[in-house]
Design an enzyme around this catalytic site. Structure first.
Site, PDB file in Angstrom:
ATOM      1  N   SER A 124     -12.147  58.276 -38.861  1.00 24.14           N
ATOM      2  CA  SER A 124     -13.501  58.170 -38.296  1.00 24.14           C
ATOM      3  C   SER A 124     -14.338  59.334 -38.793  1.00 24.14           C
ATOM      4  CB  SER A 124     -13.420  58.220 -36.770  1.00 24.14           C
ATOM      5  OG  SER A 124     -14.720  58.322 -36.214  1.00 24.14           O
TER       6      SER A 124
ATOM      7  N   TYR B  84     -10.138  62.085 -29.109  1.00 30.05           N
ATOM      8  CA  TYR B  84     -10.256  61.063 -30.165  1.00 30.05           C
ATOM      9  C   TYR B  84     -10.658  61.718 -31.491  1.00 30.05           C
ATOM     10  CZ  TYR B  84     -12.164  57.151 -32.857  1.00 30.05           C
ATOM     11  OH  TYR B  84     -12.432  56.252 -33.857  1.00 30.05           O
TER      12      TYR B  84
HETATM   13  P1  NAD Z   1     -10.337  47.389 -31.898  1.00 32.20           P
HETATM   14  O1  NAD Z   1     -10.157  47.843 -30.490  1.00 32.20           O
HETATM   15  O2  NAD Z   1     -10.782  45.986 -32.158  1.00 32.20           O
HETATM   16  O3  NAD Z   1      -9.025  47.657 -32.758  1.00 32.20           O
HETATM   17  C1  NAD Z   1      -8.064  48.598 -32.419  1.00 32.20           C
HETATM   18  C2  NAD Z   1      -6.719  47.967 -32.685  1.00 32.20           C
HETATM   19  O4  NAD Z   1      -5.702  48.924 -32.385  1.00 32.20           O
HETATM   20  C3  NAD Z   1      -6.488  46.748 -31.785  1.00 32.20           C
HETATM   21  O5  NAD Z   1      -5.981  45.682 -32.550  1.00 32.20           O
HETATM   22  C4  NAD Z   1      -5.435  47.257 -30.804  1.00 32.20           C
HETATM   23  O6  NAD Z   1      -4.559  46.241 -30.367  1.00 32.20           O
HETATM   24  C5  NAD Z   1      -4.692  48.287 -31.651  1.00 32.20           C
HETATM   25  N1  NAD Z   1      -3.985  49.207 -30.768  1.00 32.20           N
HETATM   26  C6  NAD Z   1      -4.529  50.048 -29.851  1.00 32.20           C
HETATM   27  N2  NAD Z   1      -3.547  50.641 -29.150  1.00 32.20           N
HETATM   28  C7  NAD Z   1      -2.369  50.165 -29.647  1.00 32.20           C
HETATM   29  C8  NAD Z   1      -0.995  50.374 -29.328  1.00 32.20           C
HETATM   30  N3  NAD Z   1      -0.624  51.194 -28.325  1.00 32.20           N
HETATM   31  N4  NAD Z   1      -0.042  49.730 -30.033  1.00 32.20           N
HETATM   32  C9  NAD Z   1      -0.395  48.874 -31.005  1.00 32.20           C
HETATM   33  N5  NAD Z   1      -1.673  48.617 -31.364  1.00 32.20           N
HETATM   34  C10 NAD Z   1      -2.643  49.259 -30.685  1.00 32.20           C
HETATM   35  O7  NAD Z   1     -11.354  48.425 -32.541  1.00 32.20           O
HETATM   36  P2  NAD Z   1     -11.907  48.609 -34.025  1.00 32.20           P
HETATM   37  O8  NAD Z   1     -13.299  49.054 -33.859  1.00 32.20           O
HETATM   38  O9  NAD Z   1     -11.601  47.427 -34.881  1.00 32.20           O
HETATM   39  O10 NAD Z   1     -11.058  49.893 -34.510  1.00 32.20           O
HETATM   40  C11 NAD Z   1     -10.123  49.882 -35.585  1.00 32.20           C
HETATM   41  C12 NAD Z   1      -9.936  51.314 -36.079  1.00 32.20           C
HETATM   42  O11 NAD Z   1     -11.182  51.806 -36.595  1.00 32.20           O
HETATM   43  C13 NAD Z   1      -9.504  52.302 -34.997  1.00 32.20           C
HETATM   44  O12 NAD Z   1      -8.567  53.224 -35.517  1.00 32.20           O
HETATM   45  C14 NAD Z   1     -10.804  53.021 -34.658  1.00 32.20           C
HETATM   46  O13 NAD Z   1     -10.587  54.314 -34.138  1.00 32.20           O
HETATM   47  C15 NAD Z   1     -11.473  53.050 -36.023  1.00 32.20           C
HETATM   48  N6  NAD Z   1     -12.931  53.231 -35.987  1.00 32.20           N
HETATM   49  C16 NAD Z   1     -13.748  52.304 -35.404  1.00 32.20           C
HETATM   50  C17 NAD Z   1     -15.128  52.506 -35.405  1.00 32.20           C
HETATM   51  C18 NAD Z   1     -16.095  51.512 -34.782  1.00 32.20           C
HETATM   52  O14 NAD Z   1     -17.300  51.833 -34.711  1.00 32.20           O
HETATM   53  N7  NAD Z   1     -15.661  50.321 -34.352  1.00 32.20           N
HETATM   54  C19 NAD Z   1     -15.654  53.647 -36.014  1.00 32.20           C
HETATM   55  C20 NAD Z   1     -14.792  54.581 -36.593  1.00 32.20           C
HETATM   56  C21 NAD Z   1     -13.426  54.349 -36.592  1.00 32.20           C
END
Ligand code: NAD
Length: 243
Positions: free
Chosen positions: A141, A154
């Site tokens: 991130s 985070y």
């Molecule tokens: P999301 O919540 O849709 O995806 C997160 C995924 O991680 C989900 O599929 C969830 O099941 C999995 N997960 C969480 N805890 C878990 C566990 N204990 N065991 C197994 N799986 C687990 O959110 P997203 O926005 O698609 O995020 C995906 C990645 O991108 C993450 O690492 C997040 O930090 C990063 N990210 C997202 C954003 C944003 O704006 N959406 C920005 C920067 C970084």
């Protein structure tokens, strides 16, 4: 161990929703046999894996020891891995000034999923990636690069994973490359009601919009396709960090 597969294999953690699902779809389109992973959404994962002609793997990343064993066994069964995408992550909003809300337990919960488990999965994957001359792509991130993000634990977990990216690139070369994508705001169900952030990206970022999951997936695919790039953290925030 069964006969290794002829097709290149990509394991994408947290791929039943949001960014991970887009990465799984993109890599399947690029010719990979995709291992769709989730911690709990088994039916959704099995459905997506069937749609993409891949496999499904359930492993809870909140226990890195158990995840190491489960993923290790799954990889031994597959016999091949070309790309590991550590995408799964947890994020619970806590105002940065509210130090008491970021409890030691909160730190442990976030670090286990966002930092320790990705390292454990890289450990399980390394022998197969050495064999295939493959790569790891970590989804971190912009909060791991600048003092921002949904909470201090985070942001620190993502900063840690950015540095682990560089450390692993140095440790695993020349056979294995390791890079990270550090997104800013991405339009996913998770961020659907983050109106202040959406406004910020629309009005101030040079690209005047948040990223889509497909933007992130495209960069992950490009990093996976490179033969030379390693140890890099690519900030994908539409240029907001320039301001
Ligand atoms: P999301 O919540 O849709 O995806 C997160 C995924 O991680 C989900 O599929 C969830 O099941 C999995 N997960 C969480 N805890 C878990 C566990 N204990 N065991 C197994 N799986 C687990 O959110 P997203 O926005 O698609 O995020 C995906 C990645 O991108 C993450 O690492 C997040 O930090 C990063 N990210 C997202 C954003 C944003 O704006 N959406 C920005 C920067 C970084």
């Amino acid at each position: 161990m069964t006969q290794p597969l002829d097709q290149p294999v990509a394991l994408v953690t947290g791929s039943t929703s949001g960014i991970g699902e887009a990465i799984a779809r993109r890599l399947a389109g690029d010719g990979f046999l995709v291992v769709v992973h989730s911690g709990s959404s088994v039916e959704t994962g099995e459905r997506l894996a069937a749609e993409l002609g891949g496999r499904y793997l359930q492993a809870d990343l909140s226990d890195a020891d158990a995840a190491l064993a489960t993923v290790g066994a799954a990889l031994a069964d597959l016999g091949r891995l070309d790309v590991l995408v550590n995408n799964a992550g947890v994020s619970r909003p806590i105002p940065h000034a509210d130090l008491a809300a970021a409890t030691p337990q909160e730190w442990r919960d976030v670090l286990e999923v966002n930092l320790i488990s990705p390292f454990a999965l890289a450990t399980a994957a390394a022998p197969y990636l050495r064999e295939s001359r493959g790569c790891v792509v970590n989804v971190t991130s912009h909060a791991g690069v600048r003092p921002k993000g949904s909470s201090i634990p985070y942001a620190a977990s993502k900063a840690g994973l950015n540095h682990v990216t560089r450390l692993l690139a140095a440790a695993l070369g020349p056979e294995v490359r390791v890079n990270a994508v550090a997104p800013g705001l991405v339009d996913t169900p998770l961020t659907a009601d983050w109106t202040a952030a959406q406004e910020l990206w629309r009005e101030r970022s040079p690209m005047r919009r948040a990223a889509t999951p497909a933007d992130v997936a495209g960069l992950v695919a490009d990093l996976a396709a490179s033969d030379y790039l390693t140890g890099e953290v690519v900030v994908l925030d539409g240029g907001l960090n320039l301001l």
